[in-house]
Motif scaffolding. Structure first.
Motif, PDB file in Angstrom:
ATOM      1  N   THR A 222     -24.124 -31.760  10.618  1.00 18.35           N
ATOM      2  CA  THR A 222     -22.399 -31.467  10.642  1.00 18.35           C
ATOM      3  C   THR A 222     -21.924 -32.695  10.409  1.00 18.35           C
ATOM      4  O   THR A 222     -22.057 -33.648  11.305  1.00 18.35           O
ATOM      5  CB  THR A 222     -22.298 -30.630  11.651  1.00 18.35           C
ATOM      6  N   THR A 223     -20.814 -32.712   9.671  1.00 17.49           N
ATOM      7  CA  THR A 223     -20.018 -33.944   9.542  1.00 17.49           C
ATOM      8  C   THR A 223     -19.174 -34.267  10.884  1.00 17.49           C
ATOM      9  O   THR A 223     -18.722 -33.257  11.566  1.00 17.49           O
ATOM     10  CB  THR A 223     -18.814 -33.814   8.498  1.00 17.49           C
ATOM     11  N   VAL A 224     -19.466 -35.481  11.415  1.00 17.79           N
ATOM     12  CA  VAL A 224     -18.799 -35.669  12.757  1.00 17.79           C
ATOM     13  C   VAL A 224     -17.507 -36.879  12.299  1.00 17.79           C
ATOM     14  O   VAL A 224     -17.806 -37.918  11.852  1.00 17.79           O
ATOM     15  CB  VAL A 224     -19.705 -36.319  13.560  1.00 17.79           C
ATOM     16  N   ILE A 225     -16.384 -36.476  12.627  1.00 18.28           N
ATOM     17  CA  ILE A 225     -15.079 -37.155  12.698  1.00 18.28           C
ATOM     18  C   ILE A 225     -14.719 -37.621  13.943  1.00 18.28           C
ATOM     19  O   ILE A 225     -14.194 -36.986  14.883  1.00 18.28           O
ATOM     20  CB  ILE A 225     -14.096 -36.404  12.090  1.00 18.28           C
ATOM     21  N   GLY A 226     -14.315 -38.845  14.029  1.00 16.09           N
ATOM     22  CA  GLY A 226     -13.825 -39.583  15.245  1.00 16.09           C
ATOM     23  C   GLY A 226     -12.212 -39.753  15.005  1.00 16.09           C
ATOM     24  O   GLY A 226     -12.027 -40.428  14.012  1.00 16.09           O
ATOM     25  N   ILE A 227     -11.664 -39.362  16.018  1.00 13.27           N
ATOM     26  CA  ILE A 227     -10.006 -39.927  15.966  1.00 13.27           C
ATOM     27  C   ILE A 227      -9.692 -40.704  17.193  1.00 13.27           C
ATOM     28  O   ILE A 227      -9.938 -40.235  18.216  1.00 13.27           O
ATOM     29  CB  ILE A 227      -9.246 -38.492  15.599  1.00 13.27           C
ATOM     30  N   THR A 228      -8.979 -41.673  16.870  1.00 11.20           N
ATOM     31  CA  THR A 228      -8.855 -42.760  18.080  1.00 11.20           C
ATOM     32  C   THR A 228      -7.458 -43.693  17.456  1.00 11.20           C
ATOM     33  O   THR A 228      -7.035 -43.248  16.391  1.00 11.20           O
ATOM     34  CB  THR A 228     -10.116 -43.812  18.113  1.00 11.20           C
ATOM     35  N   GLY A 229      -7.333 -44.279  18.418  1.00 11.94           N
ATOM     36  CA  GLY A 229      -5.690 -44.941  18.332  1.00 11.94           C
ATOM     37  C   GLY A 229      -5.035 -45.157  19.593  1.00 11.94           C
ATOM     38  O   GLY A 229      -5.520 -44.715  20.695  1.00 11.94           O
TER      39      GLY A 229
ATOM     40  N   LEU B   2     -12.944 -22.501   7.824  1.00 12.02           N
ATOM     41  CA  LEU B   2     -14.088 -23.396   8.405  1.00 12.02           C
ATOM     42  C   LEU B   2     -14.295 -23.257   9.914  1.00 12.02           C
ATOM     43  O   LEU B   2     -13.294 -23.163  10.588  1.00 12.02           O
ATOM     44  CB  LEU B   2     -13.585 -24.838   8.079  1.00 12.02           C
ATOM     45  N   LYS B   3     -15.381 -23.463  10.475  1.00 12.74           N
ATOM     46  CA  LYS B   3     -15.576 -23.456  11.856  1.00 12.74           C
ATOM     47  C   LYS B   3     -15.572 -24.897  12.350  1.00 12.74           C
ATOM     48  O   LYS B   3     -16.235 -25.790  11.875  1.00 12.74           O
ATOM     49  CB  LYS B   3     -16.669 -22.907  12.305  1.00 12.74           C
ATOM     50  N   VAL B   4     -14.922 -25.258  13.450  1.00 11.63           N
ATOM     51  CA  VAL B   4     -14.697 -26.422  13.811  1.00 11.63           C
ATOM     52  C   VAL B   4     -14.794 -26.593  15.291  1.00 11.63           C
ATOM     53  O   VAL B   4     -14.308 -25.707  16.211  1.00 11.63           O
ATOM     54  CB  VAL B   4     -13.204 -27.036  13.491  1.00 11.63           C
TER      55      VAL B   4
ATOM     56  N   ASN C   6      -8.310 -19.228  18.787  1.00  9.64           N
ATOM     57  CA  ASN C   6      -8.643 -19.233  17.330  1.00  9.64           C
ATOM     58  C   ASN C   6     -10.421 -19.014  17.427  1.00  9.64           C
ATOM     59  O   ASN C   6     -11.024 -19.896  17.757  1.00  9.64           O
ATOM     60  CB  ASN C   6      -8.100 -20.386  16.626  1.00  9.64           C
ATOM     61  N   PRO C   7     -10.688 -17.825  16.683  1.00 12.84           N
ATOM     62  CA  PRO C   7     -12.027 -17.746  16.672  1.00 12.84           C
ATOM     63  C   PRO C   7     -13.004 -18.746  15.891  1.00 12.84           C
ATOM     64  O   PRO C   7     -14.307 -18.665  16.055  1.00 12.84           O
ATOM     65  CB  PRO C   7     -12.259 -16.329  16.082  1.00 12.84           C
ATOM     66  N   ASN C   8     -12.250 -19.435  15.081  1.00 14.24           N
ATOM     67  CA  ASN C   8     -12.958 -20.676  14.382  1.00 14.24           C
ATOM     68  C   ASN C   8     -13.102 -21.790  15.075  1.00 14.24           C
ATOM     69  O   ASN C   8     -13.466 -22.960  14.496  1.00 14.24           O
ATOM     70  CB  ASN C   8     -12.452 -20.796  13.050  1.00 14.24           C
TER      71      ASN C   8
ATOM     72  N   ASP D 236     -18.739 -26.222  11.046  1.00 13.77           N
ATOM     73  CA  ASP D 236     -18.284 -27.039   9.583  1.00 13.77           C
ATOM     74  C   ASP D 236     -18.028 -28.323   9.741  1.00 13.77           C
ATOM     75  O   ASP D 236     -18.272 -29.267   8.841  1.00 13.77           O
ATOM     76  CB  ASP D 236     -17.716 -26.190   8.664  1.00 13.77           C
ATOM     77  N   ARG D 237     -17.263 -28.459  10.873  1.00 16.76           N
ATOM     78  CA  ARG D 237     -16.772 -29.908  11.181  1.00 16.76           C
ATOM     79  C   ARG D 237     -16.965 -30.164  12.947  1.00 16.76           C
ATOM     80  O   ARG D 237     -16.666 -29.215  13.323  1.00 16.76           O
ATOM     81  CB  ARG D 237     -15.118 -30.034  10.699  1.00 16.76           C
ATOM     82  N   ILE D 238     -17.094 -31.309  13.271  1.00 16.57           N
ATOM     83  CA  ILE D 238     -17.050 -31.733  14.570  1.00 16.57           C
ATOM     84  C   ILE D 238     -16.088 -32.890  14.642  1.00 16.57           C
ATOM     85  O   ILE D 238     -16.025 -33.836  14.084  1.00 16.57           O
ATOM     86  CB  ILE D 238     -18.300 -32.178  15.102  1.00 16.57           C
ATOM     87  N   ILE D 239     -15.132 -32.829  15.430  1.00 17.46           N
ATOM     88  CA  ILE D 239     -14.046 -34.033  15.964  1.00 17.46           C
ATOM     89  C   ILE D 239     -14.172 -34.364  17.114  1.00 17.46           C
ATOM     90  O   ILE D 239     -14.280 -33.604  18.112  1.00 17.46           O
ATOM     91  CB  ILE D 239     -12.617 -33.261  15.604  1.00 17.46           C
ATOM     92  N   ILE D 240     -14.087 -35.678  17.374  1.00 22.45           N
ATOM     93  CA  ILE D 240     -14.463 -36.249  18.521  1.00 22.45           C
ATOM     94  C   ILE D 240     -12.919 -36.867  18.614  1.00 22.45           C
ATOM     95  O   ILE D 240     -12.507 -37.960  18.087  1.00 22.45           O
ATOM     96  CB  ILE D 240     -15.453 -37.135  18.844  1.00 22.45           C
TER      97      ILE D 240
END
Length: 298
Positions: free
Chosen positions: A42-49, A71-73, A102-104, A136-140
């Protein structure tokens, strides 16, 4: 604690998924056996700042956008923790409360447990569990403590650095570290004065370090209003495509392997025991740190 069932985790059962995450986060004796049976891509997206840039609001808007596309996140929200008791100070993000039903969407708030890079020591394993669950997506979303946030670049496929127009001086101070980790720049709260000029400045910096396959885009957003979110999503997808034609994946796996090996070799070293032992040595006077370390490793 009951053994998490692999088929239940894979289908995204929240109870078994949460249990598996707790196992790897707390380094349960059987956690490694569990991880050996898992594989995902799965695509891993890092969000920082920096704090105040609106990272949680941006995550909320981006995940809502993807959810509307069915999409499931999964979200791992890494909270800062006390250097003394390692307890999470923030808990689940209030700004994400609209996503909880949210079930997704699956949300897990995890303490950084004193990690200077803003990431929990077990975050790599936790991400592998979520990959196995076929999101479908993973956010950190990381703590956002400055230049030490470079740690996320060794974990995420795509790293997004969020800032606001007023961040100019801060970005300039941290230019080297931030330019190294950013795959996408976001200027949030772009309705504020100076947003266009700041975005232009970032574009010039991005152009200097552009490669044959990627030049870091600068996306202006107003997360509260949902503006710029579709363009951000499109930029993430474009960056993912570049991963297939360079060696970034190899580098990411090497970084992960290095961190896990490093942590495993330090397992028998307890900071609390060191503190007690050093306290006793200090009472004797004339304490030399390097002589002490030599005696510990002899």
């Amino acid at each position: 604690m009951l053994i998490p069932e692999l088929p239940k985790i894979q289908e995204g059962n929240e109870l078994h998924l949460a249990r598996a995450l707790s196992w790897v986060e707390n380094q349960h004796p059987q956690a490694l056996d569990l991880l050996k049976e898992m594989n995902g891509n799965t695509t891993v997206i890092g969000i920082t700042g920096p704090p105040g840039a609106g990272k949680s609001t941006l995550v909320n808007a981006l995940v809502s956008y993807w959810s509307n596309l069915n999409l499931k996140v999964a979200i791992l929200a890494v909270d800062p923790s006390s250097a003394f008791n390692f307890g999470s100070l923030l808990g689940d993000r209030l700004r994400m409360q609209s996503l909880f039903l949210n079930p997704n969407v699956f949300i897990r708030s995890v303490s950084s447990r004193g990690s200077l890079g803003g990431l929990s020591a077990s975050i790599i394993e936790m991400v592998e569990v979520l990959k196995f669950a076929h999101f479908d997506r993973i956010i950190i979303e990381t703590v956002g403590v400055g230049q030490s946030e470079v740690e996320i670049a060794g974990l995420a496929d795509t790293t997004i650095v969020v800032s606001v127009p007023e961040s100019g001086d801060e970005i300039q101070t941290l230019k080297s570290g931030i330019m190294e980790i950013a795959d996408i720049f976001v200027v949030n709260k772009s309705d504020r004065d100076g947003a266009a000029a700041f975005a232009t400045y970032l574009k010039k910096l991005s152009h200097v370090r552009a490669t044959e396959t990627w030049e870091c885009p600068v996306i202006l957003t107003q997360a509260m209003k949902g503006e710029g979110i579709s363009l951000l999503s499109e930029s993430i997808s474009k960056h993912q495509a570049t991963l297939l034609i360079n060696n970034r994946k190899t580098h990411l796996f090497a970084e992960k392997a290095y961190k896990i090996i490093q942590r495993n070799r330090m397992k028998d070293v307890s900071i609390n025991e060191l503190e007690k032992d050093i306290s006793e040595h200090l009472k004797k006077g004339n304490f030399n740190l390097f002589q002490y370390l030599e005696s510990r490793t002899a």
